[in-house]
Enzyme design. Structure first.
Site, PDB file in Angstrom:
ATOM      1  N   ARG A  15     -18.373   7.994 -23.618  1.00  0.00           N
ATOM      2  CA  ARG A  15     -17.007   8.356 -23.233  1.00  0.00           C
ATOM      3  C   ARG A  15     -16.818   8.308 -21.712  1.00  0.00           C
ATOM      4  O   ARG A  15     -16.149   7.427 -21.189  1.00  0.00           O
ATOM      5  CB  ARG A  15     -16.666   9.752 -23.797  1.00  0.00           C
ATOM      6  CG  ARG A  15     -15.185  10.108 -23.781  1.00  0.00           C
ATOM      7  CD  ARG A  15     -14.640  10.509 -22.416  1.00  0.00           C
ATOM      8  NE  ARG A  15     -15.324  11.651 -21.817  1.00  0.00           N
ATOM      9  CZ  ARG A  15     -15.118  12.054 -20.579  1.00  0.00           C
ATOM     10  NH1 ARG A  15     -14.283  11.419 -19.782  1.00  0.00           N
ATOM     11  NH2 ARG A  15     -15.797  13.076 -20.080  1.00  0.00           N
ATOM     12  N   ASP A  16     -17.445   9.218 -21.001  1.00  0.00           N
ATOM     13  CA  ASP A  16     -17.179   9.304 -19.561  1.00  0.00           C
ATOM     14  C   ASP A  16     -17.672   8.048 -18.837  1.00  0.00           C
ATOM     15  O   ASP A  16     -17.069   7.600 -17.871  1.00  0.00           O
ATOM     16  CB  ASP A  16     -17.860  10.547 -18.961  1.00  0.00           C
ATOM     17  CG  ASP A  16     -17.225  10.993 -17.649  1.00  0.00           C
ATOM     18  OD1 ASP A  16     -16.254  10.356 -17.206  1.00  0.00           O
ATOM     19  OD2 ASP A  16     -17.697  11.984 -17.060  1.00  0.00           O
ATOM     20  N   HIS A 207     -21.663  19.522 -15.345  1.00  0.00           N
ATOM     21  CA  HIS A 207     -21.281  18.104 -15.514  1.00  0.00           C
ATOM     22  C   HIS A 207     -21.206  17.523 -14.106  1.00  0.00           C
ATOM     23  O   HIS A 207     -20.241  17.743 -13.382  1.00  0.00           O
ATOM     24  CB  HIS A 207     -19.926  18.069 -16.232  1.00  0.00           C
ATOM     25  CG  HIS A 207     -19.317  16.713 -16.397  1.00  0.00           C
ATOM     26  ND1 HIS A 207     -19.191  16.095 -17.634  1.00  0.00           N
ATOM     27  CD2 HIS A 207     -18.753  15.849 -15.516  1.00  0.00           C
ATOM     28  CE1 HIS A 207     -18.588  14.922 -17.492  1.00  0.00           C
ATOM     29  NE2 HIS A 207     -18.302  14.760 -16.214  1.00  0.00           N
ATOM     30  N   HIS A 209     -21.322  14.403 -11.427  1.00  0.00           N
ATOM     31  CA  HIS A 209     -21.304  12.988 -11.054  1.00  0.00           C
ATOM     32  C   HIS A 209     -22.208  12.854  -9.836  1.00  0.00           C
ATOM     33  O   HIS A 209     -22.313  13.771  -9.024  1.00  0.00           O
ATOM     34  CB  HIS A 209     -19.868  12.534 -10.768  1.00  0.00           C
ATOM     35  CG  HIS A 209     -19.066  12.376 -12.035  1.00  0.00           C
ATOM     36  ND1 HIS A 209     -18.805  11.141 -12.591  1.00  0.00           N
ATOM     37  CD2 HIS A 209     -18.525  13.285 -12.872  1.00  0.00           C
ATOM     38  CE1 HIS A 209     -18.106  11.313 -13.713  1.00  0.00           C
ATOM     39  NE2 HIS A 209     -17.925  12.608 -13.910  1.00  0.00           N
ATOM     40  N   CYS A 240     -17.954   2.206 -11.074  1.00  0.00           N
ATOM     41  CA  CYS A 240     -18.337   0.803 -11.038  1.00  0.00           C
ATOM     42  C   CYS A 240     -19.278   0.613  -9.861  1.00  0.00           C
ATOM     43  O   CYS A 240     -18.930   0.976  -8.740  1.00  0.00           O
ATOM     44  CB  CYS A 240     -17.118  -0.081 -10.884  1.00  0.00           C
ATOM     45  SG  CYS A 240     -17.567  -1.791 -10.602  1.00  0.00           S
ATOM     46  N   ASN A 249     -21.792   9.657 -13.996  1.00  0.00           N
ATOM     47  CA  ASN A 249     -22.509  10.913 -14.157  1.00  0.00           C
ATOM     48  C   ASN A 249     -23.957  10.697 -13.775  1.00  0.00           C
ATOM     49  O   ASN A 249     -24.455   9.580 -13.795  1.00  0.00           O
ATOM     50  CB  ASN A 249     -22.497  11.343 -15.628  1.00  0.00           C
ATOM     51  CG  ASN A 249     -21.126  11.701 -16.108  1.00  0.00           C
ATOM     52  OD1 ASN A 249     -20.432  10.861 -16.652  1.00  0.00           O
ATOM     53  ND2 ASN A 249     -20.726  12.925 -15.910  1.00  0.00           N
TER      54      ASN A 249
HETATM   55  P1  HMG Z   1       1.994  12.281 -21.621  1.00  0.00           P
HETATM   56  O1  HMG Z   1       2.337  13.662 -21.198  1.00  0.00           O
HETATM   57  O2  HMG Z   1       2.497  11.804 -22.894  1.00  0.00           O
HETATM   58  O3  HMG Z   1       2.564  11.393 -20.493  1.00  0.00           O
HETATM   59  O4  HMG Z   1       0.414  12.093 -21.568  1.00  0.00           O
HETATM   60  P2  HMG Z   1       2.366   9.864 -20.194  1.00  0.00           P
HETATM   61  O5  HMG Z   1       3.616   9.416 -19.533  1.00  0.00           O
HETATM   62  O6  HMG Z   1       1.151   9.706 -19.392  1.00  0.00           O
HETATM   63  O7  HMG Z   1       2.259   9.124 -21.618  1.00  0.00           O
HETATM   64  C1  HMG Z   1       2.100   7.755 -21.609  1.00  0.00           C
HETATM   65  C2  HMG Z   1       2.065   7.204 -23.012  1.00  0.00           C
HETATM   66  O8  HMG Z   1       0.873   7.638 -23.628  1.00  0.00           O
HETATM   67  C3  HMG Z   1       3.171   7.595 -23.938  1.00  0.00           C
HETATM   68  O9  HMG Z   1       3.423   6.443 -24.738  1.00  0.00           O
HETATM   69  C4  HMG Z   1       2.553   8.661 -24.807  1.00  0.00           C
HETATM   70  O10 HMG Z   1       3.118   8.745 -26.083  1.00  0.00           O
HETATM   71  C5  HMG Z   1       1.152   8.180 -24.916  1.00  0.00           C
HETATM   72  P3  HMG Z   1       4.757   5.565 -24.563  1.00  0.00           P
HETATM   73  O11 HMG Z   1       5.849   6.464 -24.996  1.00  0.00           O
HETATM   74  O12 HMG Z   1       4.800   5.202 -23.099  1.00  0.00           O
HETATM   75  O13 HMG Z   1       4.504   4.392 -25.462  1.00  0.00           O
HETATM   76  N1  HMG Z   1       0.188   9.246 -25.170  1.00  0.00           N
HETATM   77  C6  HMG Z   1      -0.869   9.080 -25.977  1.00  0.00           C
HETATM   78  N2  HMG Z   1      -1.328   8.037 -26.692  1.00  0.00           N
HETATM   79  C7  HMG Z   1      -2.457   8.228 -27.388  1.00  0.00           C
HETATM   80  N3  HMG Z   1      -3.149   9.372 -27.395  1.00  0.00           N
HETATM   81  C8  HMG Z   1      -2.730  10.426 -26.692  1.00  0.00           C
HETATM   82  C9  HMG Z   1      -1.549  10.311 -25.931  1.00  0.00           C
HETATM   83  N4  HMG Z   1      -0.876  11.136 -25.127  1.00  0.00           N
HETATM   84  C10 HMG Z   1       0.166  10.468 -24.675  1.00  0.00           C
HETATM   85  N5  HMG Z   1      -3.423  11.564 -26.693  1.00  0.00           N
HETATM   86  C11 HMG Z   1      -1.841  12.414 -20.876  1.00  0.00           C
HETATM   87  C12 HMG Z   1      -0.396  12.795 -20.662  1.00  0.00           C
HETATM   88  C13 HMG Z   1      -2.715  13.250 -19.947  1.00  0.00           C
HETATM   89  C14 HMG Z   1      -2.238  12.688 -22.298  1.00  0.00           C
HETATM   90  C15 HMG Z   1      -1.994  10.943 -20.613  1.00  0.00           C
HETATM   91  O14 HMG Z   1      -1.517  10.697 -19.347  1.00  0.00           O
HETATM   92  C16 HMG Z   1      -3.432  10.472 -20.712  1.00  0.00           C
HETATM   93  O15 HMG Z   1      -3.931  10.208 -21.798  1.00  0.00           O
HETATM   94  N6  HMG Z   1      -4.129  10.332 -19.554  1.00  0.00           N
HETATM   95  C17 HMG Z   1      -5.517   9.917 -19.525  1.00  0.00           C
HETATM   96  C18 HMG Z   1      -6.361  11.030 -18.960  1.00  0.00           C
HETATM   97  C19 HMG Z   1      -7.841  10.677 -19.062  1.00  0.00           C
HETATM   98  O16 HMG Z   1      -8.315  10.197 -20.078  1.00  0.00           O
HETATM   99  N7  HMG Z   1      -8.602  10.916 -17.982  1.00  0.00           N
HETATM  100  C20 HMG Z   1     -10.005  10.651 -17.968  1.00  0.00           C
HETATM  101  C21 HMG Z   1     -10.753  11.647 -18.780  1.00  0.00           C
HETATM  102  S1  HMG Z   1     -10.996  13.180 -17.925  1.00  0.00           S
HETATM  103  C22 HMG Z   1     -12.510  13.000 -17.147  1.00  0.00           C
HETATM  104  O17 HMG Z   1     -13.078  11.960 -17.188  1.00  0.00           O
HETATM  105  C23 HMG Z   1     -13.070  14.199 -16.442  1.00  0.00           C
HETATM  106  C24 HMG Z   1     -14.265  14.813 -17.150  1.00  0.00           C
HETATM  107  O18 HMG Z   1     -15.302  13.854 -17.318  1.00  0.00           O
HETATM  108  C25 HMG Z   1     -14.803  15.964 -16.314  1.00  0.00           C
HETATM  109  C26 HMG Z   1     -14.981  15.555 -14.841  1.00  0.00           C
HETATM  110  O19 HMG Z   1     -15.827  14.736 -14.513  1.00  0.00           O
HETATM  111  O20 HMG Z   1     -14.173  16.078 -14.074  1.00  0.00           O
HETATM  112  C27 HMG Z   1     -13.874  15.365 -18.515  1.00  0.00           C
HETATM  113 MG    MG Z   2     -16.674  13.246 -15.758  1.00  0.00          MG
END
Ligand code: HMG
Ligand code: MG
Length: 302
Positions: A15-16, A207, A209, A240, A249
């Site tokens: 995933r990450d 966690h 990085h 990358c 990570n």
């Molecule tokens: P939102 O509030 O719906 O706003 O989602 P949006 O404008 O960003 O939504 C865009 C489109 O995505 C819309 O579709 C939504 O319906 C759809 P459209 O109407 O344009 O066709 N949508 C979805 N589709 C599928 N599955 C969903 C979903 N939600 C909305 N769940 C949200 C806000 C945050 C959900 C969205 O912006 C998003 O998915 N962002 C991606 C965030 C992400 O994945 N970040 C990386 C992971 S976090 C990480 O890596 C950190 C971690 O490792 C810890 C660390 O290292 O810090 C965990």
């Molecule tokens: Mg992370």
């Protein structure tokens, strides 16, 4: 000072790690990676995320990956779900655990998920409740707990505030995340201590990085506090290697080598883990970032 006898490593590489890959990675490669990780002895694997495919195209095959894996009893398979839409898509795929993520930094929350910290917590509350209703554990990732690309320093007070917010909505586990890899051992301990004020040792993880090369030292600093669960990414996947400043990570192989040297049990076989590392690295067409995988592969070749 005694360190834990046993450590649980959660491989978040599928995933990450893979979420950052620009080149296509097939569902089959992703599922095979999960299989190789469980063969190596990993008991917790973060498989995919149910997020917007517009934001993270690499995770668009989330349900397919979940369907393609052959599950092994005793292994916990987790997925990221940022909102109800994500949870609803994830539930039919039967994850054992879901992950929600909030930032310790207000600026990062706005840039990353387009809402304030308070709004993100309000968005997670029904997700946590629905997951619990379905008998699924909830892990909370606390991003930017050691520093933020926009705000810079993040205080332990800021960390504790979000830990308490997560606790208030029923999140079961807190993962203190150094998203940009700027943490150093004493600062990491200060952040961890705040999480430990509200969660038991068994429900707190690190966690890290490895952007600034501090991750192993930071893990050691956590071991000194008794923390015994860490996320890591096979091969050091993530970011990358050709993009300035971006890294993944800490590599699972590197953490495992250190833990083996300390006599700490993990149940993971380093040779099989290196096989998984070599497999995904060859699929991506580049060598593993993991130092230990590089060293052991060079030894094998010799
Ligand atoms: P939102 O509030 O719906 O706003 O989602 P949006 O404008 O960003 O939504 C865009 C489109 O995505 C819309 O579709 C939504 O319906 C759809 P459209 O109407 O344009 O066709 N949508 C979805 N589709 C599928 N599955 C969903 C979903 N939600 C909305 N769940 C949200 C806000 C945050 C959900 C969205 O912006 C998003 O998915 N962002 C991606 C965030 C992400 O994945 N970040 C990386 C992971 S976090 C990480 O890596 C950190 C971690 O490792 C810890 C660390 O290292 O810090 C965990
Ligand atoms: Mg992370």
């Amino acid at each position: 000072m005694s360190l834990p006898n046993r450590v649980t490593l959660v491989d978040v590489g599928p995933r990450d790690g893979l979420q950052n890959e620009k080149q296509p990675v097939s569902t089959e490669h992703k599922a095979t990676l999960v299989h190789m990780l469980q063969d190596a002895g990993l008991k917790e694997i973060e498989v995919t995320s149910f997020v917007s495919p517009k934001w993270v195209p690499q995770m668009a095959d989330n349900a397919e990956v979940m369907a393609a894996i052959t599950r092994r009893p005793g292994v916990r398979y987790s997925v990221l779900t940022p909102n109800m839409k994500g949870l609803e898509a994830a539930l039919p795929t039967k994850p054992d655990e879901i992950v929600v993520f909030a930032a310790a930094s207000e600026a990062f929350s706005q840039k990353n998920i387009n809402c304030s910290i308070a709004e993100s917590i309000a968005r997670f509350a029904p997700v946590v409740a629905a997951a619990h209703e379905a008998g699924i554990k909830v892990r909370g990732a606390l991003s930017c707990a050691l520093g933020c690309p926009y705000e810079g320093e993040i205080s332990a007070d800021q960390v504790e505030r979000v830990v308490q917010l997560m606790k208030s909505i029923g999140v079961d586990h807190i993962g203190v995340a150094d998203t940009i890899g700027v943490g150093t051992p004493r600062k990491v301990q200060a952040a961890m201590e705040r999480a430990l004020k509200h969660y038991p040792l068994v429900e707190v993880s690190g966690h890290f990085h490895d952007t600034y090369g501090q991750a192993l030292s930071n893990i050691y600093a956590c071991l000194e506090l008794g923390v015994h669960t860490f996320d890591a990414s096979v091969a050091g996947l993530g970011g990358c290697p050709y993009a300035k400043g971006a890294t993944g990570n800490v590599a699972t192989e590197d953490v495992l080598f250190m833990l083996n040297g300390l006599g700490i049990e993990t149940g993971i076989d380093i040779d099989k883990l290196v096989d998984a590392s070599a497999y995904i690295s060859s699929a991506l067409g580049r060598p593993p970032v993991a130092r230990v995988a590089r060293a052991l592969l060079a030894k094998r070749a010799g």
